[in-house]
Design a protein around this motif. Structure first.
Motif, PDB file in Angstrom:
ATOM      1  N   GLY A  17       0.816  -1.208   0.000  1.00  0.00           N
ATOM      2  CA  GLY A  17       0.000   0.000   0.000  1.00  0.00           C
ATOM      3  C   GLY A  17       0.847   1.255   0.000  1.00  0.00           C
ATOM      4  N   SER A  18       0.170   2.385  -0.056  1.00  0.00           N
ATOM      5  CA  SER A  18       0.848   3.681  -0.074  1.00  0.00           C
ATOM      6  C   SER A  18       1.266   4.082   1.334  1.00  0.00           C
ATOM      7  N   SER A  19       2.535   4.403   1.523  1.00  0.00           N
ATOM      8  CA  SER A  19       3.015   4.843   2.842  1.00  0.00           C
ATOM      9  C   SER A  19       2.403   6.183   3.219  1.00  0.00           C
ATOM     10  N   THR A  20       2.151   7.039   2.232  1.00  0.00           N
ATOM     11  CA  THR A  20       1.556   8.351   2.509  1.00  0.00           C
ATOM     12  C   THR A  20       0.168   8.202   3.104  1.00  0.00           C
ATOM     13  N   ILE A  21      -0.644   7.319   2.503  1.00  0.00           N
ATOM     14  CA  ILE A  21      -2.005   7.096   3.005  1.00  0.00           C
ATOM     15  C   ILE A  21      -1.974   6.436   4.374  1.00  0.00           C
TER      16      ILE A  21
END
Length: 204
Positions: A36-40
Motif C-alpha cells: 500500500g501507499s506509505s503516505t495514506i
C-alpha cells in the motif's frame, strides 16, 4: 473497553506521532503493508492520533475510536490531491499505488479542482465514492433580524418555516426512472443474496 483497545489508547497517549511513523516504516518492510501507499498509511495514523486526542480532551463530545469492520466505513484520505477532467460527466483522481481512477462528476468542476483534499469510501454494496473537501465560500450577508426554521426531509431536501421547499437534485430525469425500477426490484429480492447485491451495484 477491552485490553487490546486499552493498550492502543495508552500507546497513542504516551508516544508522539513521529514514533508511530518509525514503527510503521519497520512494519512495512516485513508485512503486506508495503503493497500500500506509505503516505495514506501515515495519514491514517495521524487521523487515529487526532481521534484519540479529541476523545481525551472532550469525552463528552467525542466517542472512543473504534476498530474498523470489514465492509463498514472503509476508506482513506487523499491529502496531496490531483484531479483532471475527462468530459462533462467524468473526471479522474490520482490515488497512490492505483493511478488515475475515474469518478462521476456530480458537482461544479471548479469546486472539485479547487478542493484541498479528498476521502475515498466504500459502502456496504461494494461501491466506492470520493468526496472532496474545500473551504466554504464567503457569502456577504445583510442581517434582517428575521428567524427561519429549517426541516431536513426525504420528500423535500429542506423545508423552511415560511413554506418554501429546497430540493437537491443529484440525478437527471433520465436517471431517475431506471433507479425507481431497480429500487422496486431490490425490494422483492432476498436480503443477503448475490442477486440483491448485484442489483445494489447496478443502481446509479
Amino acid at each position: 473497553m477491552n485490553n487490546a483497545t486499552h493498550g492502543d489508547a495508552d500507546d497513542h497517549r504516551g508516544s508522539p506521532p513521529i514514533l508511530k511513523m518509525l514503527e510503521l516504516a519497520k512494519v512495512r518492510k516485513l508485512t503486506w503493508l508495503k503493497e500500500g501507499s506509505s503516505t495514506i498509511q501515515q495519514q491514517a495514523l495521524r487521523d487515529l492520533n487526532q481521534a484519540f486526542q479529541n476523545w481525551w480532551k472532550r469525552p463528552d463530545h467525542f466517542g472512543h475510536p473504534i476498530w474498523p469492520k470489514a465492509g463498514i466505513n472503509e476508506g482513506f484520505a487523499i491529502r496531496d490531491l490531483s484531479v483532471r477532467r475527462l468530459n462533462r460527466k467524468w473526471g479522474q483522481v490520482l490515488v497512490l499505488k492505483c493511478g488515475w481512477v475515474k469518478f462521476r462528476v456530480t458537482r461544479e468542476w471548479r469546486d472539485i479542482e479547487t478542493a484541498l483534499s479528498a476521502r475515498v469510501t466504500k459502502d456496504r454494496a461494494g461501491r466506492w465514492f470520493v468526496s472532496f473537501t474545500r473551504l466554504a465560500p464567503q457569502i456577504e450577508r445583510e442581517p434582517t433580524g428575521e428567524i427561519v426554521g429549517l426541516d431536513m426531509g426525504v420528500t423535500h431536501t429542506v423545508a423552511t418555516s415560511k413554506g418554501k421547499f429546497l430540493d437537491m437534485k443529484l440525478l437527471t430525469n433520465r436517471e431517475r426512472q431506471p433507479k425507481r425500477r431497480l429500487q422496486r426490484k431490490l425490494a422483492r429480492q432476498t436480503k443477503g443474496s448475490n442477486r440483491r447485491n448485484a442489483t445494489k451495484l447496478s443502481m446509479p
